[in-house]
Design an enzyme around this catalytic site. Sequence first.
Site, PDB file in Angstrom:
ATOM      1  N   ASN A 290     -10.003  -1.165  -3.668  1.00  0.00           N
ATOM      2  CA  ASN A 290      -8.596  -1.182  -3.370  1.00  0.00           C
ATOM      3  C   ASN A 290      -7.385  -1.741  -4.497  1.00  0.00           C
ATOM      4  OD1 ASN A 290      -5.946  -1.283  -1.809  1.00  0.00           O
ATOM      5  ND2 ASN A 290      -6.926  -1.380   0.067  1.00  0.00           N
TER       6      ASN A 290
ATOM      7  N   CYS B 174       0.830  -1.356  -0.134  1.00  0.00           N
ATOM      8  CA  CYS B 174       0.094  -0.092  -0.058  1.00  0.00           C
ATOM      9  C   CYS B 174       0.850   1.163   0.039  1.00  0.00           C
ATOM     10  CB  CYS B 174      -0.890  -0.097   1.443  1.00  0.00           C
ATOM     11  SG  CYS B 174      -1.940  -1.606   1.479  1.00  0.00           S
TER      12      CYS B 174
ATOM     13  N   HIS C  19      -3.722   6.725  -0.002  1.00  0.00           N
ATOM     14  CA  HIS C  19      -4.192   5.358  -0.333  1.00  0.00           C
ATOM     15  C   HIS C  19      -5.313   4.963  -0.216  1.00  0.00           C
ATOM     16  CE1 HIS C  19      -3.951   0.924  -0.447  1.00  0.00           C
ATOM     17  NE2 HIS C  19      -4.127   0.939   0.594  1.00  0.00           N
TER      18      HIS C  19
END
Length: 332
Positions: free
Chosen positions: A289, A113, A259
Amino acid sequence: MAYIKAISYYLPEQVLTNEELVKEFPEWSMEKVAAKVGVDSRHIAAKDETAGDLAEKAAKKLFAEYSVDPKSVDFLLLCTQSPDYFLPSTACILQHRLGIPTSAGAFDYDLGCSGCVYGLAIAKGLIAAGIAKNVLLLTAETYNKYLHPQDKSNRSIFGDGAAACLISTEGIAEIGEFVLGTDGSGADNLILKRGGARQPDANGHKEEDDDGHVRRDDFLYMGGGAVFNFTLDVVPPMMQQILEKNKLSTDNVDYYVFHQANKFMLSTIRKMCDLPKDKFYINLAETGNTVSSTVMIALKDCLDNGTIYSGMKVMISGFGVGLSWGGTMLKF
């Protein structure tokens, strides 16, 4: 100085909608999934489609969109946790497939991430040291290949995808000073045990964690509660450190692109840090995501729709698997 010169991204053709997902999990509803994680649909890599394939398509989109000659690239970085092979490095394969000169350096780095931000830091260092002038940073993941079919939480969150970013000695956004951090004591909270040297084979082991989720050694596991708490612990001080290192105050920041983990987490961060809603990016609706690619996808969309434009100062950050985190300022 180092600058972002170009950004593109690629999403796989196959799409999994909430309507399709809840057919497998009737105890859920489309509205519940959308409200909880902010995702309406996510793109899924085909069975024979790898992270390397996605990265190649993202890079070729960037070359075409910005009229970039692959021969001008003198370093290639690939951030992925789903490489095509254990060896060789997928970046080496992409050097050949993309027509990048053999005089270019190329390597993979395994980060999730926060990977995009770490890649920008590496690229800036290569340029500052005079090692490279045009660094192609690629981020690509196919996490869905690692998810158990009954893992409704992670299947609702994660989407596959890739992004490409060209970092150069001039461009559209000057890259500022970085804050980077690591806490390996939390490694077990977001992990895939099967396949590495410590656990090369499937063992079928599973157990229930403290949140009531099934933890399977053979598939990706995320301890949502622990990762959420970690994020709330590290992000606020990281934001302050980014401002200090770049000699800025909160009033100087025009926009925040973090993020895209999930809607609830991002909303909590925004409220906790008292950030204006119109300055804070949240949009996972059509991508989910995408791990290391979320920040670049967000920046590209914001540039295309005019949310981010010349003269703006934008804070970016990533946080998650590792556990790791990182952030910087971009001056457009």
